[in-house]
Structures are given as structure tokens and as C-alpha cells.
Design a protein around this motif. Structure first.
Motif, mmCIF file in Angstrom:
data_model
loop_
_atom_site.group_PDB
_atom_site.id
_atom_site.type_symbol
_atom_site.label_atom_id
_atom_site.label_comp_id
_atom_site.label_asym_id
_atom_site.label_seq_id
_atom_site.Cartn_x
_atom_site.Cartn_y
_atom_site.Cartn_z
ATOM 1 N N GLU A 70 0.845 -1.193 0.000
ATOM 2 C CA GLU A 70 0.000 0.000 0.000
ATOM 3 C C GLU A 70 0.876 1.237 0.000
ATOM 4 O O GLU A 70 1.988 1.247 0.561
ATOM 5 C CB GLU A 70 -0.936 -0.002 1.202
ATOM 6 C CG GLU A 70 -1.878 1.191 1.301
ATOM 7 C CD GLU A 70 -2.793 1.352 0.097
ATOM 8 O OE1 GLU A 70 -2.301 1.856 -0.949
ATOM 9 O OE2 GLU A 70 -3.984 1.009 0.207
ATOM 10 N N ARG A 71 0.385 2.283 -0.628
ATOM 11 C CA ARG A 71 1.058 3.573 -0.636
ATOM 12 C C ARG A 71 0.551 4.381 0.566
ATOM 13 O O ARG A 71 -0.637 4.351 0.881
ATOM 14 C CB ARG A 71 0.742 4.329 -1.933
ATOM 15 C CG ARG A 71 1.284 3.680 -3.206
ATOM 16 C CD ARG A 71 0.309 2.658 -3.798
ATOM 17 N NE ARG A 71 0.804 2.046 -5.030
ATOM 18 C CZ ARG A 71 0.544 2.522 -6.237
ATOM 19 N NH1 ARG A 71 -0.209 3.610 -6.387
ATOM 20 N NH2 ARG A 71 1.022 1.910 -7.301
ATOM 21 N N ILE A 72 1.451 5.070 1.251
ATOM 22 C CA ILE A 72 1.058 5.844 2.426
ATOM 23 C C ILE A 72 0.507 7.197 1.966
ATOM 24 O O ILE A 72 1.177 8.234 1.951
ATOM 25 C CB ILE A 72 2.239 6.014 3.405
ATOM 26 C CG1 ILE A 72 2.769 4.642 3.826
ATOM 27 C CG2 ILE A 72 1.801 6.800 4.653
ATOM 28 C CD1 ILE A 72 1.757 3.752 4.535
ATOM 29 N N ALA A 110 5.162 5.451 7.642
ATOM 30 C CA ALA A 110 5.372 4.165 6.983
ATOM 31 C C ALA A 110 5.834 3.107 7.978
ATOM 32 O O ALA A 110 5.345 1.962 7.966
ATOM 33 C CB ALA A 110 6.373 4.311 5.841
ATOM 34 N N THR A 111 6.746 3.467 8.858
ATOM 35 C CA THR A 111 7.259 2.512 9.845
ATOM 36 C C THR A 111 6.159 2.081 10.806
ATOM 37 O O THR A 111 6.008 0.882 11.101
ATOM 38 C CB THR A 111 8.429 3.134 10.632
ATOM 39 O OG1 THR A 111 9.493 3.448 9.714
ATOM 40 C CG2 THR A 111 8.955 2.174 11.688
ATOM 41 N N GLU A 112 5.386 3.035 11.285
ATOM 42 C CA GLU A 112 4.286 2.710 12.199
ATOM 43 C C GLU A 112 3.214 1.885 11.493
ATOM 44 O O GLU A 112 2.669 0.938 12.061
ATOM 45 C CB GLU A 112 3.674 3.998 12.748
ATOM 46 C CG GLU A 112 4.595 4.783 13.669
ATOM 47 C CD GLU A 112 4.067 6.183 13.960
ATOM 48 O OE1 GLU A 112 4.520 6.790 14.948
ATOM 49 O OE2 GLU A 112 3.213 6.684 13.183
ATOM 50 N N ALA A 113 2.901 2.256 10.250
ATOM 51 C CA ALA A 113 1.854 1.556 9.500
ATOM 52 C C ALA A 113 2.239 0.108 9.231
ATOM 53 O O ALA A 113 1.400 -0.800 9.299
ATOM 54 C CB ALA A 113 1.583 2.281 8.185
ATOM 55 N N PRO A 177 6.850 7.687 -2.713
ATOM 56 C CA PRO A 177 8.017 7.053 -2.104
ATOM 57 C C PRO A 177 7.722 6.266 -0.833
ATOM 58 O O PRO A 177 8.427 5.309 -0.522
ATOM 59 C CB PRO A 177 8.951 8.222 -1.813
ATOM 60 C CG PRO A 177 8.041 9.408 -1.692
ATOM 61 C CD PRO A 177 6.918 9.156 -2.656
ATOM 62 N N LYS A 178 6.685 6.656 -0.091
ATOM 63 C CA LYS A 178 6.414 6.013 1.200
ATOM 64 C C LYS A 178 5.339 4.942 1.028
ATOM 65 O O LYS A 178 4.225 5.218 0.578
ATOM 66 C CB LYS A 178 5.976 7.059 2.233
ATOM 67 C CG LYS A 178 7.037 8.113 2.517
ATOM 68 C CD LYS A 178 6.549 9.111 3.550
ATOM 69 C CE LYS A 178 7.544 10.237 3.754
ATOM 70 N NZ LYS A 178 8.834 9.766 4.243
ATOM 71 N N ARG A 179 5.698 3.723 1.423
ATOM 72 C CA ARG A 179 4.818 2.575 1.231
ATOM 73 C C ARG A 179 5.031 1.558 2.350
ATOM 74 O O ARG A 179 5.986 1.665 3.118
ATOM 75 C CB ARG A 179 5.126 1.875 -0.105
ATOM 76 C CG ARG A 179 4.986 2.737 -1.339
ATOM 77 C CD ARG A 179 5.692 2.108 -2.522
ATOM 78 N NE ARG A 179 5.466 2.856 -3.749
ATOM 79 C CZ ARG A 179 4.873 2.370 -4.830
ATOM 80 N NH1 ARG A 179 4.472 1.112 -4.858
ATOM 81 N NH2 ARG A 179 4.692 3.130 -5.894
#
Length: 251
Positions: A70-72, A110-113, A177-179
Motif C-alpha cells: 500500500e502507498r502511504i 510508513a514505519t508505524e503503519a 516514495p512512502k509505502r
């Protein structure tokens, strides 16, 4: 790649074959267990699934649908994978159970997700307090023009991730870029991994994957250790692959 590789060439479009196999695998699974646990992808795969899934004959109340990556971004962003399914499936067919979907919490970093989604998956599989790996019944994955799948890109450090089941990526070579993405330990523990390849533009990359077995390509490293690997290709995408009895679908 694993010996249980099935290759389907299906004429001009892969839509009907992909949806037919999804229905078949789902109902076979539900005949044996309480839930059918599915991982879905974005891109052209999302278009096929979100537009055709509603017409399948199955008990959707017993489906649990997760995201291979998933894309953030917010769900109303055009880059959101969950957003595609919400707009083209859930909003169009309100009777389809929204609770079947387990979206990534994209309000987090992203890290938390990634950490949150790994917990979500473990909870759904009732493995919160276990080191056992979840085993999805089916993952439907895409093939990028560079051979990437989910958000696993050629040459990226995440290709060697061994511990995390869901990993963050802050520097995707493909925007945004964040996923977050499933990693190989989770992907390769699935019962079935299914890829769809549509169009002549996929012919070269599919040959590199299935014939040349180019290990620099992330798709080639999808190899379910106790499962099946299925490729569906239209005639154009499969045009560079010679007929090989080992790749023909089994009955």
C-alpha cells in the motif's frame, strides 16, 4: 521457481481467467475452513478485481481481504490501492461487506503503519502470540515492467528482509516514495501466489522471469515453499514463452 508452476495463456484478456480462478480457489478453501484469506494488489490487478469481484458466486462474509502493499497516502488519493477497491467495488455495491477489507492505516508513518499492519494480520490469523508465519490462501500479485512485485523493487535492501512480514519503504523508486509491503517470508508462505500479465509490453519481462529465471527480478524470487505458483498471461504477454508441458495448468 517451484515445481508446482502453472502457466495459463488465455487469449486477449486475463480478466475472466483471473476472476474464475479467484472464485474457484475461494470456494475450495471455504469448503474446508472458516475464512478465505486473500491478499490483493494495485495497478491493473486492482482494476480487474474491483470491477469483477462482486459478480463472483461466493460467501463474501467469510472473506478476509488484505493488501500485498500500500502507498502511504489518504484513501481518496488516486495512488491509494484501497481507494481503488473502495471507489470501484464498495461504493458501487454497498451490499458487499466493507468489513471484509483490512486496509493499512495510512494516517501513520510508513514505519508505524507497517508494524500496525503486521499486528492486524497476526490478529486475523489468531497468531498474535505465536512465531508461526501466517499462510494466506491466495495472494494476487502484479508484475512491474522492471520485474518488481508488491513494493519489492530490483536491488532494494528489502529483498533481503528476513524478519519483518510487513516492511516500510521510505524511498520507493516508483512514486509515491512512502509505502508498506509484504516481504518474502510472508509471500512465500502463501498457499497460492497468482500473477497476471496483460499486454505485449509484458512479453520481455515475462520471458526473463519464466524462461531465463533472472534472479535479479523480484518476481522470480516469489517461490511459495509449500504452495503453488500460477501465472496468467494473454497471448501478447506470453508470446515469447515456448509451449512447455511443465507450465501447462493442472486439472
Amino acid at each position: 521457481m517451484c515445481s508446482c508452476l502453472n502457466f495459463y495463456r488465455v487469449g486477449d484478456a486475463i480478466c475472466d481467467e483471473m476472476l474464475g480462478l479467484l472464485e474457484k480457489f475461494a470456494n475450495e478453501t471455504l469448503a474446508k475452513q472458516e475464512f478465505f484469506r486473500l491478499g490483493v494488489s494495485g495497478g491493473s490487478v486492482a482494476t480487474v478485481l474491483s470491477e469483477g469481484m462482486y459478480d463472483l458466486r461466493s460467501d463474501f462474509s467469510r472473506w478476509q481481504i488484505f493488501f500485498c502493499d500500500e502507498r502511504i497516502v489518504p484513501e481518496d488519493d488516486k495512488e491509494s490501492t484501497y481507494g481503488i477497491y473502495k471507489r470501484d467495488l464498495l461504493d458501487q455495491h454497498p451490499e458487499f461487506p466493507k468489513s471484509a477489507f483490512y486496509p493499512v492505516n495510512c494516517s501513520l508513518t510508513a514505519t508505524e503503519a507497517a508494524a500496525d499492519y503486521e499486528k492486524t494480520i497476526r490478529k486475523a490469523f489468531k497468531l498474535e502470540n505465536s512465531k508461526e508465519l501466517p499462510s494466506f490462501d491466495l495472494l494476487i500479485l502484479g508484475i512491474g515492467p522492471d520485474g518488481h512485485t508488491a513494493s519489492l523493487f530490483p536491488g532494494h535492501p528489502l529483498l533481503d528482509e528476513k524478519t519483518l512480514l510487513i516492511a516500510p519503504i521510505e524511498n520507493s523508486p516508483k512514486p509515491p516514495p512512502k509505502r508498506v509491503t509484504m516481504t518474502y517470508p510472508l509471500i512465500n508462505n502463501a498457499k497460492i501466489c497468482l500473477f497476471g500479465a496483460q499486454g505485449q509490453s509484458k512479453a520481455d519481462i515475462l520471458k526473463k522471469i519464466l524462461v531465463d529465471k533472472d534472479q535479479t527480478l523480484p518476481v522470480t524470487r516469489v517461490d511459495p515453499k509449500n504452495g503453488r505458483l500460477v501465472f496468467i498471461a494473454c497471448d501478447g504477454a506470453g508470446s515469447l514463452i515456448e509451449e512447455d508441458p511443465s507450465r501447462k495448468p493442472s486439472n
